[in-house]
Design an enzyme around this catalytic site. Sequence first.
Site, mmCIF file in Angstrom:
data_model
loop_
_atom_site.group_PDB
_atom_site.id
_atom_site.type_symbol
_atom_site.label_atom_id
_atom_site.label_comp_id
_atom_site.label_asym_id
_atom_site.label_seq_id
_atom_site.Cartn_x
_atom_site.Cartn_y
_atom_site.Cartn_z
ATOM 1 N N GLY A 92 0.860 -1.203 0.057
ATOM 2 C CA GLY A 92 0.059 -0.022 0.091
ATOM 3 C C GLY A 92 0.965 1.378 -0.204
ATOM 4 O O GLY A 92 1.957 1.414 -0.582
ATOM 5 N N GLU A 93 0.644 2.073 0.705
ATOM 6 C CA GLU A 93 1.439 3.378 0.916
ATOM 7 C C GLU A 93 1.815 3.512 2.185
ATOM 8 O O GLU A 93 1.108 3.578 3.302
ATOM 9 C CB GLU A 93 0.573 4.656 0.620
ATOM 10 N N SER A 94 3.103 3.218 2.716
ATOM 11 C CA SER A 94 3.605 3.134 4.157
ATOM 12 C C SER A 94 3.157 4.484 4.882
ATOM 13 O O SER A 94 2.851 4.179 6.155
ATOM 14 C CB SER A 94 5.011 2.738 4.325
ATOM 15 N N CYS A 151 6.142 -5.288 0.953
ATOM 16 C CA CYS A 151 6.343 -4.166 0.089
ATOM 17 C C CYS A 151 6.276 -3.018 1.387
ATOM 18 O O CYS A 151 6.994 -2.892 2.210
ATOM 19 C CB CYS A 151 5.501 -4.068 -0.908
ATOM 20 N N ARG A 206 13.083 3.216 0.682
ATOM 21 C CA ARG A 206 11.847 3.296 0.012
ATOM 22 C C ARG A 206 12.050 3.689 -1.384
ATOM 23 O O ARG A 206 13.100 4.251 -1.812
ATOM 24 C CB ARG A 206 11.133 4.517 0.652
ATOM 25 N N ILE A 244 6.537 -3.210 -6.767
ATOM 26 C CA ILE A 244 5.444 -2.234 -7.253
ATOM 27 C C ILE A 244 6.043 -1.244 -6.320
ATOM 28 O O ILE A 244 5.789 -1.194 -5.221
ATOM 29 C CB ILE A 244 3.989 -2.548 -7.105
ATOM 30 N N ARG A 245 6.896 -0.447 -7.117
ATOM 31 C CA ARG A 245 7.419 0.883 -6.260
ATOM 32 C C ARG A 245 7.879 0.415 -5.057
ATOM 33 O O ARG A 245 7.575 0.924 -3.876
ATOM 34 C CB ARG A 245 6.246 2.039 -5.998
ATOM 35 N N HIS A 260 5.278 -8.598 -4.048
ATOM 36 C CA HIS A 260 3.951 -8.925 -3.782
ATOM 37 C C HIS A 260 3.515 -10.435 -3.769
ATOM 38 O O HIS A 260 3.052 -10.806 -4.949
ATOM 39 C CB HIS A 260 3.095 -8.149 -4.434
ATOM 40 N N GLU A 305 1.292 -12.139 -2.676
ATOM 41 C CA GLU A 305 -0.075 -12.186 -2.905
ATOM 42 C C GLU A 305 -0.833 -12.144 -4.013
ATOM 43 O O GLU A 305 -1.754 -12.430 -4.533
ATOM 44 C CB GLU A 305 -0.844 -11.407 -2.039
HETATM 45 N N1 GLN Z 1 6.480 2.884 -2.400
HETATM 46 C C1 GLN Z 1 5.285 2.335 -1.111
HETATM 47 C C2 GLN Z 1 5.711 3.157 -0.016
HETATM 48 O O1 GLN Z 1 6.748 3.523 0.124
HETATM 49 C C3 GLN Z 1 5.176 0.906 -1.222
HETATM 50 C C4 GLN Z 1 4.586 0.358 -2.415
HETATM 51 C C5 GLN Z 1 3.722 -0.999 -2.340
HETATM 52 O O2 GLN Z 1 3.583 -1.576 -1.215
HETATM 53 N N2 GLN Z 1 3.421 -1.616 -3.453
HETATM 54 O O3 GLN Z 1 4.970 2.834 0.982
#
Ligand code: GLN
Length: 216
Positions: A56-58, A88, A117, A145-146, A196, A198
Site C-alpha cells: 500500500g502506501e507506508s 512491500c 523506500r 511495485i514501487r 507482492h 499475494e
Molecule cells: N512505495 C510504497 C511506500 O513507500 C510501497 C509500495 C507498495 O507497497 N507496493 O509505502
Amino acid sequence: MVTGSTGRGRPTVGVFALQGDVREHLQALTAVGADAVGVRRPTELDRCDALVLPGGESTTMAKLARTFELLEPLRDRVKTGMPTFGTCAGMILLADRIEDGAVGQETVGGLDITVRRNAFGRQVDSFEGDLDFAGLAEPVHAIFIRAPWVEQVGAGVEVLARVGSAGHLDGRSADRRAVGRIVAVRQGHLMATSFHPEVGGDTRVHAQFVDLVRRS
Ligand code: GLN
C-alpha cells in the site's frame, strides 16, 4: 498465543485492512490453511495469532494506524512475539530504519533492517523477476511495485531472497544497481518481502509464513 488456535489447527491470521491490498492476502492465507480476517481496530487485532502488513502506501498506513489507535497495539504485539509478515509497504512498516522515508514517517518497527523506500527508481514503477527463495525448491515469480529494498540487515536477520538470484528481471528493471539487492528476510517471528507474493496465485511464501505461525 492469544486464541490458542495454532498448533495443528487453523491459526487466525489478521491482515491490516485500513489501507493496502487486503483481499489477495486474505485469499492466499485461507488457501494455505489459516482463518484470515481483516484488522481495522484493536479488538480485531486482539483475536489474531499473527498478522500480515500488506502493500500500500507506508506513510498513509502509519498515519491511519495512529488515527485508529492501532499503532501502539501493533508495536506491542510485534515486540511480544506475534508472527508478522510485511510485504512491500508492510516491509517498510516493520523496519527499524528507513532511508528516503517521508519527514517524520513512523513505523511499527521490530525488524532489525534498514529499508530504502522506492529504491528501484521512481520511474520504474513496477517490474517482475524470478528469485531463488530460501526453503522453496522452485524460484518465485516476484512482482515489485514501487518497492523498497533492504540496505542493511542486523546480525539476527536471515536473508531469504535477493534480486537476480534466478533468471532475469523483465523489462526496464534491468538496472544493474538492483542485482544482488536483498528483497526478502526473516528474523525470528518476523518475515518481510519487498515484492507482492499475494499476486499471481503462488501461495508458497504465505505457506512458509503460516508454518512459522504454527511453530510459534
Ligand atoms: N512505495 C510504497 C511506500 O513507500 C510501497 C509500495 C507498495 O507497497 N507496493 O509505502
